[in-house]
Each structure stands twice: as structure tokens, then as C-alpha cells.
Enzyme design. Structure first.
Site, PDB file in Angstrom:
ATOM      1  CE1 TYR A   4       5.468  19.512 -12.364  1.00  0.00           C
ATOM      2  CE2 TYR A   4       4.963  17.470 -11.376  1.00  0.00           C
ATOM      3  CZ  TYR A   4       5.696  18.331 -11.560  1.00  0.00           C
ATOM      4  OH  TYR A   4       7.087  18.270 -10.841  1.00  0.00           O
ATOM      5  CD  GLU A  21      12.107  18.301  -9.045  1.00  0.00           C
ATOM      6  OE1 GLU A  21      12.516  17.506  -9.854  1.00  0.00           O
ATOM      7  OE2 GLU A  21      11.721  19.614  -9.197  1.00  0.00           O
ATOM      8  CB  SER A  44      16.430  20.844 -20.081  1.00  0.00           C
ATOM      9  OG  SER A  44      15.660  20.229 -19.466  1.00  0.00           O
ATOM     10  CD  GLU A  81       7.294  20.439 -17.107  1.00  0.00           C
ATOM     11  OE1 GLU A  81       6.874  20.134 -15.778  1.00  0.00           O
ATOM     12  OE2 GLU A  81       8.499  20.160 -17.198  1.00  0.00           O
TER      13      GLU A  81
END
Ligand SMILES: *[C@@H]1O[C@H](CO)[C@@H](O)[C@H](O)[C@H]1NC(C)=O
Ligand SMILES: *[C@@H]1O[C@H](CO)[C@@H](O)[C@H](O)[C@H]1NC(C)=O
Ligand SMILES: *[C@@H]1O[C@H](CO)[C@@H](O)[C@H](O)[C@H]1NC(C)=O
Length: 349
Positions: free
Chosen positions: A159, A128, A185, A245
Site C-alpha cells: 500500500y 484485502e 468506516s 493506506e
């Protein structure tokens, strides 16, 4: 002993065969359930360390509690060797313990309470960004090695990355029928990315997927995005080396051109070849960016320039927990004999 194949003829044994079969079946089913449940909880040591050179590496927790197969390092991460376990009883013998930040940051009591065996490395693992990493101060003066997406980590676990192709091969751009896609999201109206999107959408058509927007399943992600000429790889927070990602998998794996919003352009250029992405900072305003994208849309030759790098290089846009932990094995074999991190929060900004 009576063989199972020799069916007894005496009436007393008449029922014995089916009952015995049932018993055998039940034992097998029970063993199977046992095996399944131990895979779903802590995985016990499948195999002991093979040689003296094998380092014993303990995963203090599964990352986010999700187990995955251990001790199966994919090439080229299978050398040198480690024995991985997620069984905390190995703590006194482990050469290294890996702590996934999210699983231990709620309270100091989530860290080992027994004194650390001499020479054992504590590895701080976190994917993170600093903006989403609470309670780093709990880890002060405890950790020996860092394992993050930051390239200056002791164990570098990005990533995604770029690899040279075995042989040069022209890339076929997936068929395009749409213009700009975005998947989001976590819709935070105050974030830089939502604000930039709000400016951009007034000048160019953007299809938004995700929670509260058009639905898109993980299975369909790549095939849906590949139909778009551009993808907004907008990061949730801005930090050095923090490209997730969204860039590596969603944009590059699907064969589209990433529009990036994140750290400065020079930072992206350290990891990506020229003409593989478009940085929002290159444009004085969102309107100018939109105009440039519309220009590329009408000019296939110019658009194709963004795929030239792909004849020699290819993105590796999806990594796995296995790979990340296998990289730790390599890092541990090369680790300095002594190292300590006084303050993680000073380093991880
Ligand atoms: C963990 O390892 C110990 C010692 O090797 C073993 O006794 C125990 O059964 C293991 N626990 C699990 C859940 O596999
Ligand atoms: C790729 O395409 C170009 C022109 O379309 C051609 O000149 C070149 O030889 C091709 N390269 C390979 C490796 O096929
Ligand atoms: C790891 O850090 C701790 C805490 O500073 C220190 O006591 C220990 O000696 C270090 N171990 C290694 C192997 O560097």
C-alpha cells in the site's frame, strides 16, 4: 470536390452549408460518445505489442470494475515492457492473465472456461487481508504467481513504502492544533480496534471521523489529519505485512505520528524507520499509551524525534492501480519458467 470554404451562391445550395456543418458535428459527437463508452467498459487494444520482448498481459477484469488508463507505466516502473489489455479476446495470446480476487471469487465460472494456453501464467491479485478474502479454495491448483501486499508475494504490491530523498532536507512538521484523530468506516464493536479505542478514549481526547461520526471528505482528509499530532492507524484485521493506506497515506502522508494496531512491532520495523510510529503493544494498557501521548504533547523536543527520519527519507503513501499492474510486468519478466500454487488458503493466512 467542393471545398467547404467555397460558399456556393446558387439558392439550391443555400441551406447545404449549415446542414453539412450539423451532420459533421453529429458525427463528431457520436464518435466521441463511442470513445467514451469504450473507455468506460473494456478498453480495446490501444496499441499492439511493440516488440517481441513485450509480454501480453490480460487483466481478466478491471479491479472492482473500475477502468483506468493502461499502457502508461510511470517511472521507475516503465522498464521492462508489457502490453496490457482488458479485452478478454486476447486470452489465447496472453503471456499472463491477472485475476483480481474480488471480481472472480463468487463462482468458478468467473474464471476462464477455455483451456489455458501453454506457458501462460495466471496471477492472483489481492489487496484485502486473509480475513476478508472469501473462497480462496476456488483458486487451488490454478494460480502460478501471487500479487499481494505480502512481501513474500511473487509480485509485491504494498500500500506504500519508504524512499530515500534525492537530497537530505529538514522536514517541516505541519502546524498542530489538535491531539488524536481516527477515521473509521466499518464500525465493528467486536473488533480489536474498536475495543482498544473504547479503552483509549477514556484517557485522551480522540476525534473520530467517518460513517456515523464526523464527516470528512477525501479531498479534506490530508489537510484535516495534518492538524493532529497523532493518528490511529488501526487495521481492520491483524495479519503479517498488512498495513494499509491508513498508515501510509492517512498518517504518514499527512505528516502526523501513526499509532499502529496491527501485526507485531518487528513486522512494522521491517518496512519503517525507527521512531516513525508508536505501537500499541509497547504499552501495558491503553491508559499507559494515553499518558505517553499526553507527555509527548507537552514536550515538543520529544515529539519532534518522531520526524527525524524524514530528513533523509520520505513516505510514498498512495499507489495507483496503474503502478500495481506495472509492477506485475517487472515480476513477469523475472518469473520462473514454471511455478504453481497448490493451496492459496494455506499460504495466505
Ligand atoms: C477486443 O478485441 C477484439 C480482437 O482484437 C476486437 O475484435 C474487439 O472489438 C475488442 N473488443 C472491445 C470491446 O474492444
Ligand atoms: C537540519 O536541522 C539541523 C538542526 O536544526 C541542522 O543542524 C542541519 O544542518 C539541518 N539539515 C539540513 C539538511 O538542512
Ligand atoms: C501454472 O499452473 C498450472 C496449474 O498447476 C500448470 O498447469 C501450468 O503449467 C503452470 N504454468 C506455468 C507457466 O508455471
Amino acid at each position: 470536390m467542393m471545398s467547404l470554404l467555397q460558399l456556393p451562391s446558387h439558392p439550391k445550395y443555400f441551406l447545404a452549408f449549415p446542414i453539412l456543418t450539423l451532420v459533421v458535428f453529429l458525427i463528431m459527437a457520436y464518435t466521441n460518445i463511442q470513445t467514451q463508452s469504450s473507455i468506460n467498459s473494456y478498453s480495446p487494444s490501444q496499441l499492439p505489442p511493440q516488440t517481441k520482448e513485450d509480454l501480453i498481459v490480460l487483466l481478466w477484469t478491471w479491479p472492482f470494475g473500475d477502468p483506468f488508463p493502461l499502457n502508461k507505466c510511470p517511472k521507475p516502473f516503465d522498464e521492462p515492457r508489457c502490453f496490457f489489455t482488458a479485452n478478454q479476446s486476447w486470452y489465447p495470446r496472453a503471456h499472463a492473465v491477472i485475476f483480481h480476487h474480488r471480481d472472480v471469487c463468487n463462482s468458478k465460472s468467473q474464471l476462464p472456461q477455455i483451456p489455458r494456453p501453454e506457458g501462460q501464467y495466471w496471477v492472483w491479485f489481492n489487496m484485502e487481508s486473509p480475513s476478508h478474502t472469501p473462497n480462496m479454495n476456488y483458486m487451488d491448483n490454478l494460480m502460478n504467481l501471487t500479487m499481494t501486499y505480502r512481501s513474500d508475494s511473487d509480485i509485491f504490491t504494498p500500500y506504500g513504502w519508504i524512499e530515500k530523498k534525492k537530497e537530505a532536507q529538514n522536514f517541516t512538521i505541519p502546524e498542530k492544533s489538535k491531539l488524536v484523530a481516527w477515521t473509521v468506516s466499518n464500525w465493528n464493536p467486536n473488533s480489536k480496534r474498536v475495543q482498544y479505542y473504547n479503552q483509549l478514549k477514556d484517557h485522551i481526547q480522540i476525534d473520530v471521523y467517518g460513517r456515523q461520526h464526523m464527516r470528512l471528505s477525501m479531498e479534506d482528509l490530508i489537510s484535516v489529519i495534518s492538524k493532529y499530532k497523532f493518528y490511529l492507524a488501526f487495521e481492520n484485521s491483524i495479519h503479517r505485512d498488512y498495513f494499509t493506506e491508513k498508515l501510509w497515506h492517512n498518517a504518514l502522508d499527512s505528516g502526523t505520528v501513526p499509532i499502529v494496531l496491527g501485526p507485531p512491532k518487528e513486522n512494522y520495523e521491517k518496512f519503517l524507520p525507527p521512531n516513525s510510529f508508536i505501537h500499541v503493544d509497547d504499552f501495558p494498557s491503553a491508559k499507559d499509551l494515553a499518558n505517553y501521548l499526553l507527555e509527548l504533547d507537552k514536550d515538543p523536543i520529544k515529539y519532534e524525534q518522531y520526524f527525524k527520519w524524514r530528513s533523509e527519507l520520505k513516505p510514498v503513501g498512495q499507489t495507483s492501480w496503474e503502478t500495481q499492474y506495472c509492477k506485475a510486468c517487472i515480476g513477469l519478466h523475472n518469473a520462473p519458467s514454471y511455478r504453481t500454487i497448490p493451496s492459496l488458503s494455506k499460504w495466505y493466512t
